[in-house]
Design an enzyme around this catalytic site. Structure first.
Site, PDB file in Angstrom:
ATOM      1  N   SER A  48      44.185  40.697  41.221  1.00  0.00           N
ATOM      2  CA  SER A  48      44.707  39.996  40.054  1.00  0.00           C
ATOM      3  C   SER A  48      46.191  40.832  39.865  1.00  0.00           C
ATOM      4  CB  SER A  48      43.933  40.494  38.808  1.00  0.00           C
ATOM      5  OG  SER A  48      44.548  39.807  37.605  1.00  0.00           O
ATOM      6  N   LYS A  66      45.034  36.321  42.532  1.00  0.00           N
ATOM      7  CA  LYS A  66      45.334  35.737  41.265  1.00  0.00           C
ATOM      8  C   LYS A  66      46.520  36.016  40.465  1.00  0.00           C
ATOM      9  CE  LYS A  66      43.121  37.182  36.812  1.00  0.00           C
ATOM     10  NZ  LYS A  66      41.685  37.382  35.961  1.00  0.00           N
ATOM     11  N   LYS A 126      48.998  36.114  37.055  1.00  0.00           N
ATOM     12  CA  LYS A 126      49.022  35.964  35.698  1.00  0.00           C
ATOM     13  C   LYS A 126      50.290  35.074  35.394  1.00  0.00           C
ATOM     14  CE  LYS A 126      45.893  38.610  34.245  1.00  0.00           C
ATOM     15  NZ  LYS A 126      44.904  38.435  33.268  1.00  0.00           N
ATOM     16  N   ASP A 151      46.314  32.817  35.965  1.00  0.00           N
ATOM     17  CA  ASP A 151      45.423  33.171  34.728  1.00  0.00           C
ATOM     18  C   ASP A 151      46.366  33.311  33.362  1.00  0.00           C
ATOM     19  OD1 ASP A 151      43.842  34.178  32.666  1.00  0.00           O
ATOM     20  OD2 ASP A 151      43.109  35.944  33.712  1.00  0.00           O
ATOM     21  N   GLU A 208      42.946  29.637  34.861  1.00  0.00           N
ATOM     22  CA  GLU A 208      42.083  30.277  33.996  1.00  0.00           C
ATOM     23  C   GLU A 208      42.543  30.377  32.703  1.00  0.00           C
ATOM     24  OE1 GLU A 208      41.038  34.257  35.913  1.00  0.00           O
ATOM     25  OE2 GLU A 208      40.198  35.237  34.105  1.00  0.00           O
ATOM     26  N   ASP A 254      37.535  32.502  30.466  1.00  0.00           N
ATOM     27  CA  ASP A 254      37.193  33.982  30.359  1.00  0.00           C
ATOM     28  C   ASP A 254      37.142  34.244  28.805  1.00  0.00           C
ATOM     29  OD1 ASP A 254      37.568  36.730  30.311  1.00  0.00           O
ATOM     30  OD2 ASP A 254      39.578  36.750  31.468  1.00  0.00           O
ATOM     31  N   LYS A 272      32.612  38.748  32.602  1.00  0.00           N
ATOM     32  CA  LYS A 272      32.825  39.971  32.553  1.00  0.00           C
ATOM     33  C   LYS A 272      32.004  40.746  31.792  1.00  0.00           C
ATOM     34  CE  LYS A 272      38.225  39.879  32.403  1.00  0.00           C
ATOM     35  NZ  LYS A 272      39.350  39.661  31.479  1.00  0.00           N
ATOM     36  N   GLY A 303      37.774  41.447  35.822  1.00  0.00           N
ATOM     37  CA  GLY A 303      37.714  43.083  35.650  1.00  0.00           C
ATOM     38  C   GLY A 303      38.635  43.354  34.439  1.00  0.00           C
TER      39      GLY A 303
HETATM   40  O1  OSB Z   1      42.221  37.998  31.913  1.00  0.00           O
HETATM   41  O2  OSB Z   1      41.243  38.950  33.847  1.00  0.00           O
HETATM   42  C1  OSB Z   1      42.043  39.047  32.694  1.00  0.00           C
HETATM   43  C2  OSB Z   1      43.405  42.628  32.778  1.00  0.00           C
HETATM   44  C3  OSB Z   1      43.465  43.095  31.640  1.00  0.00           C
HETATM   45  C4  OSB Z   1      43.284  42.110  30.473  1.00  0.00           C
HETATM   46  C5  OSB Z   1      42.744  40.908  31.088  1.00  0.00           C
HETATM   47  C6  OSB Z   1      42.581  40.389  32.310  1.00  0.00           C
HETATM   48  C7  OSB Z   1      42.940  41.716  33.360  1.00  0.00           C
HETATM   49  C8  OSB Z   1      42.680  41.371  34.899  1.00  0.00           C
HETATM   50  C9  OSB Z   1      42.556  42.347  35.658  1.00  0.00           C
HETATM   51  O3  OSB Z   1      43.261  40.169  35.240  1.00  0.00           O
HETATM   52  C10 OSB Z   1      41.635  42.280  36.666  1.00  0.00           C
HETATM   53  C11 OSB Z   1      41.033  43.644  37.265  1.00  0.00           C
HETATM   54  O4  OSB Z   1      40.344  44.331  36.783  1.00  0.00           O
HETATM   55  O5  OSB Z   1      41.458  43.600  38.520  1.00  0.00           O
HETATM   56 MG    MG Z   2      41.305  36.484  32.645  1.00  0.00          MG
END
Ligand code: OSB
Ligand code: MG
Length: 371
Positions: A136, A162, A164, A189, A216, A241, A265, A293
């Protein structure tokens, strides 16, 4: 089984590369490790991976510390239980605080598996021996920096990336990455950052042309009808999520067709039992899942690897190797991803040892509760 001691360790780790989402930027994290020890001296470990600030969830490290000390630890101490589900039921009347509950849930499951001499994955009913890992990537200052990050992770062997996104950082960066990596398993995401407007749908329509595996959490968590309307207008699967905290949310998602993929999660759903039930429910409804995660340290990461061994985790999970996040982890050995795959440990419990010496010496604060 009876727990005689609960110890809490708040540990702070700097991130190798700071991480920005639609809501905030982080360069380090403070998570709470939960150690439960039974009357025979056996220990189980879990991690409360709440962010320090209430932007992803309403919890914070400080609320987790309070709820853990005042409510969870006293409930767990002295309770008699055989199956983790029995222990989890002792705190079911506490509303919310899922991340805090998840730390205790994982510790109970780890102890349970260790006591039986089996792996946590086996205790959960997992069948996979390896888990496909994705990365991510946060919002970067510019396209060059983003492309450099993607290149680093693709070279490291990760088969899924992925990105953001947020209003102002969406179609352009996605097109840039897509044009450099036409075949990459790519998804985005938004962490709920978009308003439910026609302008936003236009953006998602453009993203719909980029061959993404999923989009996402485009909208605010509780607006499942908005997600259902979007899903009817684009062919890319919508993934939920933040919207899915309890099983009832997943039932609503299924009933409304508010998404075609689920991010499970362990932290967001309050522990391994609910995460496993969500897996089963999604499987029965034909919804593929993957494990999301929260930049977990090794203890929480190990629980994520274990749950990802269940059969319906058919999409790559956010279970990258420890080195993607931290110079040094709290477990030995660290979690390693090779060619984008993490092996599911076969040893008892989470299958990694906690570096207790280091944790005790480096904890920001500790608490001990005994019967
Ligand atoms: O939306 O998945 C999410 C990290 C902090 C808050 C929200 C998210 C995330 C990640 C991290 O995308 C994913 C990872 O642990 O590698
Ligand atoms: Mg997410």
């Amino acid at each position: 089984m009876r727990i005689a001691r609960v110890a809490l360790f708040e540990v702070s780790l700097p991130l190798v590369h700071s991480f920005e989402t639609s809501s905030h930027r982080k360069s380090g994290l403070q998570h709470i490790l939960v150690q439960v020890t039974d009357v025979d001296g056996r220990s189980g470990w879990g991690e409360i991976a709440s962010p320090s600030d209430p932007y992803y969830t309403s919890e914070t490290t400080d609320t987790a510390w309070l709820i853990a000390n005042r409510y969870l630890a006293p409930l767990v101490l002295g309770a008699r239980w055989d199956e983790p589900a029995e222990l989890e039921s002792t705190w079911s009347r506490i509303r919310g605080h899922e991340f805090t509950k998840a730390g205790f849930s994982a510790a109970a499951w780890d102890l349970h598996a260790r006591a039986r001499g089996i792996s946590l994955a086996a205790a959960l009913g997992g069948t996979r021996t390896e888990v496909v890992a994705g990365v991510s990537l946060g919002i970067e200052p510019g396209l060059d920096e983003l492309l450099a990050q993607v290149e680093t992770q693709v070279r490291a062997g990760y088969p899924r990336v992925k990105l953001k996104i947020a209003p102002g950082w969406d179609v352009e960066p996605v097109k840039a990455v897509r044009s450099h990596y036409p075949e990459l398993d790519l998804h985005v995401d938004a962490n709920g950052a978009y308003p439910d407007t026609e302008e936003a749908v236009d953006i998602f329509r453009h993203l719909d042309e980029q061959g993404l595996t999923m989009i996402e959490q485009p909208y605010t968590p509780r607006d499942l009808p908005a997600h259902a309307r979007l899903q009817r207008r684009i062919s890319t699967p919508v993934c939920l999520d933040e919207s899915v905290v309890e099983l009832a949310d997943l039932r609503t998602m299924i009933e409304l067709d508010a998404g075609r993929v689920l991010n499970i999660k362990v932290s967001r759903m309050g522990g391994l039992l609910t995460a496993r039930s969500a897996h089963d429910l999604a499987r029965d409804a034909g919804i593929p899942v993957w494990c999301g995660g929260m930049h977990e340290f090794g203890v929480g990461r190990a629980a994520n690897v274990a749950i990802s061994s269940l059969s319906n985790f058919t999409l790559p999970s956010d279970v990258s190797g420890s080195d993607k996040y931290y110079e040094r982890d709290v477990i030995v050995p660290p979690v390693v991803a090779e060619n984008g795959v993490v092996q599911v440990p076969e040893g008892p419990g989470i299958g990694y040892e906690i570096d207790l010496d280091w944790v005790e010496h480096n904890a920001v604060r500790t608490a001990e509760v005994t019967v």
